[in-house]
Design an enzyme around this catalytic site. Structure first.
Site, PDB file in Angstrom:
ATOM      1  N   SER A  66      77.233-114.942  35.376  1.00  0.00           N
ATOM      2  CA  SER A  66      76.294-113.948  34.853  1.00  0.00           C
ATOM      3  C   SER A  66      76.952-112.588  34.687  1.00  0.00           C
ATOM      4  CB  SER A  66      75.106-113.807  35.801  1.00  0.00           C
ATOM      5  OG  SER A  66      74.395-115.003  35.866  1.00  0.00           O
TER       6      SER A  66
ATOM      7  N   CYS B 232      69.549-114.337  26.916  1.00  0.00           N
ATOM      8  CA  CYS B 232      70.111-113.234  26.123  1.00  0.00           C
ATOM      9  C   CYS B 232      71.630-113.153  26.258  1.00  0.00           C
ATOM     10  CB  CYS B 232      69.450-111.911  26.506  1.00  0.00           C
ATOM     11  SG  CYS B 232      69.532-111.581  28.253  1.00  0.00           S
TER      12      CYS B 232
ATOM     13  N   GLN C 158      66.156-120.105  34.537  1.00  0.00           N
ATOM     14  CA  GLN C 158      66.355-120.361  33.105  1.00  0.00           C
ATOM     15  C   GLN C 158      67.008-121.730  32.895  1.00  0.00           C
ATOM     16  OE1 GLN C 158      68.503-116.700  32.598  1.00  0.00           O
ATOM     17  NE2 GLN C 158      66.819-115.707  31.519  1.00  0.00           N
TER      18      GLN C 158
END
Lengths: 275, 443
Positions: free
Chosen positions: B109, B50, B120
């Site tokens: 992040s 995302c 991921q």
């Protein structure tokens, strides 16, 4: 020869300190390995002394202290390996090093007084040294419990918070160490009483045996130690004195043990001076 | 062979652009296959979360790769390039390597140090690997990135400490009780944070979760959500005696748990610790409860202070994490450079082998009289001589410190041994892979 285990304990203490500060698993493994080497070297030294004097060397105080350090190390290693918890090492090793230094610096021969030539004597001393080693572990577990309890209670989650096991783990281990120590202490004291009665019958004029009474500080403090730990176990099971109170009892109890073992053992007692 | 990366992330693109370029909601595997087919090396990985959509490829021509990837993004998502070109970033070789390593370490992040990203990255690689869309370069790159992620987690405190109120409460509970298996939980009042905290506790294996609320329907709903049981409000004090962890989150203007309430159940609790998390504002639990020996009382401000402290501790670990990343980037760069020498090394070996065979053939009439054993020995001896002669030049060529020196040396070797023809021919994959350990194409 006596200095070798001391040096190895010092190396191990540095390794445990590095592991505690950095929380690096590799440093932790190195710390355990170094303590195993130190324990082996200490076993070797005690083995050599045993061969020399033909009995386990704990008839004189310096050798008894050294044997106590050896037992403490072995019981700590057992605790560490069985719980995979290395954080206590940094607290245990200063005790081991301090006591081993006293032992290494104090002269003392392990020649045995003929009056001690009895299996009761060996059971008496071995049980008490095992009890003291358990109490030493319990006190460190108690102390770390108190420090961590304070951090959580005061909501200042600092240095120790990320490094120590949970409060419940510390409390459970403390309870176990105190119980095991109490069993050994009880056996040690009981055997001491029985054996004194027997020895008095054989050597009624021995000054040590004549001094065996509650008036002698060493015996008085031994009974006091037994009373403190007995109360600790009673309070835990009957009064719900777990956690911080049990931790304080373990700490205070071991201070009495140390007081009795070293200053009183070295300078004050008149009943335990078989040389 | 170069590593090339093109992508958008939360650092460069607003959410609407990221949504338009998102691969995760569509078939990532198909996208990877389409991409890999465009490059001679056939290597492509798409990392889509995302917060980012990134494409990694191995390419001989990074400038062309950039244009191709922009075109691909446009055509795949049905967008004109100008709609997103201003938001994309592109990196080549060491910069691309550093970017991926930082991503895997959690340094790039939104919440620095968060652990999910490493999984991921692994998934993204796996999607490409199962479709045989990665070769030696990207395999080595991604495998190294997994190692970087692990190193940063084990050697720094970047990922340590809870960074949400719910996790902070669970971490505290674990610090008090150790394992939470079988522990009793009482939730008083059903709010958002109490729901999240109860869910975290359930995930930790707690036993009974009793939920009570003045509005019974709220308690029922939360009970269904966390696999707990709703109890009537009137049983609150009874449930208190059995609980190890209490979460309070009611809208009550006055405290609902007083010191007297806790003292009333102390005997039945037999000295057991009680951890109370008071999330309500105004507070649900009287402050003096926290002074009791067996009670740990934390309110929402206390938990938020822990979260803040953990966040600032994480940021102080960034420097250590970055130095691990730099170390691994240098190591990967050295490996990539060593690969640049591979065609020349292979050509050199082929030339030497060619000479060896030609000489053996030339002497065939003299060797013909030898016994099969003696003949095999001659073959073995000549082969060993060639191997030993090539040992030093091979390792030297692979260890050259930078690209310019490598070009100069390979050029010199090509001329000295007249290798131009051989080195122009791309080597067989097995020979290229002789150096690096990973051969995902065959896996």
């Amino acid at each position: 020869m006596k200095i070798l285990p001391l040096l190895l304990y010092a190396v191990s203490a540095v390794a445990y300190a590095i592991h505690f500060a950095r929380r690096d698993p590799a440093a932790g493994r190195a710390a355990t390995a170094s303590l195993l080497v130190a324990a082996l070297a200490h076993t070797f030294v005690i083995g050599m002394q045993t061969m020399e004097v033909r009995h386990i060397p704990f008839a004189s105080l310096p050798t008894a202290v050294s044997t106590f350090v050896w037992l403490l190390t072995l019981s700590y290693l057992y605790l560490e390996i069985s719980t995979e918890e290395r954080a206590m090492g940094v607290f245990i090793l200063p005790i081991a090093i301090g006591l081993q230094t006293i032992s290494a610096l104090t002269p003392g021969s392990d020649k045995i007084d003929p009056v001690l030539e009895s299996p009761w004597f060996w059971i008496h001393v071995a049980s008490l040294l095992c009890a003291y080693a358990s109490f030493a572990l319990a006190s460190v577990l108690g102390l770390t419990y108190i420090l961590q309890f304070k951090e959580i209670k005061k909501k200042h989650l600092g240095y120790l918070y990320n490094r120590l096991p949970s409060l419940l783990t510390l409390d459970t281990m403390n309870s176990r160490a105190m119980t095991i120590g109490w069993v050994f202490l009880t056996v040690g004291v009981a055997v001491g009483v029985v054996w004194t009665a027997q020895a008095r019958a054989v050597s009624p004029d021995d000054p040590n045996l004549r001094a065996m009474s509650l008036d002698d500080p060493k015996i008085f403090f031994a009974v006091l130690t037994w009373a403190v730990y007995s109360f600790g176990l009673f309070a835990r099971t009957r009064l719900g004195w777990a956690g911080r109170r049990a931790a304080w009892l373990a700490t205070v109890g071991f201070l009495i043990v140390l007081l009795n073992f070293l200053p009183i053992g070295y300078f004050v007692t008149t009943s335990h001076t078989f040389q | 062979m170069h590593v090339f990366l093109l992508g958008v992330s939360h650092q460069t693109a607003p959410i609407d652009v990221r949504e338009q370029l998102d691969f995760s909601s569509r078939d990532v595997g198909a996208a990877v296959e389409a991409l890999a087919a465009r490059y001679s090396a056939g290597e492509a990985v798409v990392l889509s979360t995302c917060n980012r959509s990134e494409i990694y490829v191995a390419s001989d021509d990074p400038a062309r790769a950039r244009q191709e990837l922009v075109d691909f993004l446009g055509s795949y998502h049905g967008l004109p390039p100008q709609a997103f070109e201003g938001h994309v970033f592109a990196h080549t070789d060491e910069d691309a390597t550093r970017h991926l390593f930082r991503v895997a370490a959690g340094l790039d992040s939104l919440v620095v140090g968060e652990p999910q990203i490493l999984g991921q990255v692994k998934d993204a690689f796996q999607v490409a690997a199962t479709r045989q869309c990665v070769g030696p370069v990207l395999t080595r790159l991604f495998h190294t990135s997994f190692g970087v992620g692990k190193r940063v987690r084990s050697e720094t405190a970047l990922g340590e400490g809870a960074i949400s109120v719910g996790f902070a409460a669970v971490a505290l509970a674990r610090k008090i009780f150790g394992r939470l298996d079988g522990r009793g939980v009482l939730v008083v009042g059903a709010g958002e944070i109490s729901t999240i905290t109860a869910q975290h506790l359930r995930a930790q294996g707690v036993g009974d979760i009793a939920i009570t609320s003045r509005t019974a329907a709220h308690a029922d709903a939360l009970a269904a959500e966390v696999n707990g049981r709703a109890i009537p409000w009137s049983d609150l004090r009874l449930a208190l005696a059995a609980a190890d962890i209490v979460i309070t989150a009611t809208g009550s203007p006055r405290p609902i748990l007083t010191r007297a309430d806790i003292e009333a159940v102390t005997d039945r609790r037999r000295g057991e610790q009680l951890f109370i998390i008071d999330i309500a504002v105004p507070r649900d639990v009287e402050a003096s409860v926290g002074e009791m020996e067996q009670v740990f009382l934390y309110n929402v401000d206390d938990l938020q202070a822990i979260v803040q402290e953990n966040l600032s501790r994480r940021s102080s670990e960034i420097v250590r994490a970055e130095s691990i990343v730099s170390e691994e980037v240098d190591r990967f760069a050295a490996w990539r450079r060593s690969r640049g020498a591979v065609p020349t090394v292979v050509a050199l070996r082929q030339r030497f082998e060619q000479i060896r065979r030609a000489e053996l053939q030339r002497l065939e009439h003299k060797l013909g009289g030898l016994s099969p054993e003696a003949r095999a020995s001659v073959d073995e001896v000549t082969r060993l001589i060639v191997e030993k002669l090539l040992l030093a030049p091979t390792s030297q060529l692979k260890a050259l410190p930078d690209e310019d020196t490598q070009i100069a040396y390979t050029e010199a070797v090509n001329r000295l041994f007249e290798l131009r023809d051989e080195s122009a021919v791309p080597p067989a994959r097995d020979e290229v892979d002789a150096g690096p350990p990973n051969r995902t194409r065959s896996s």
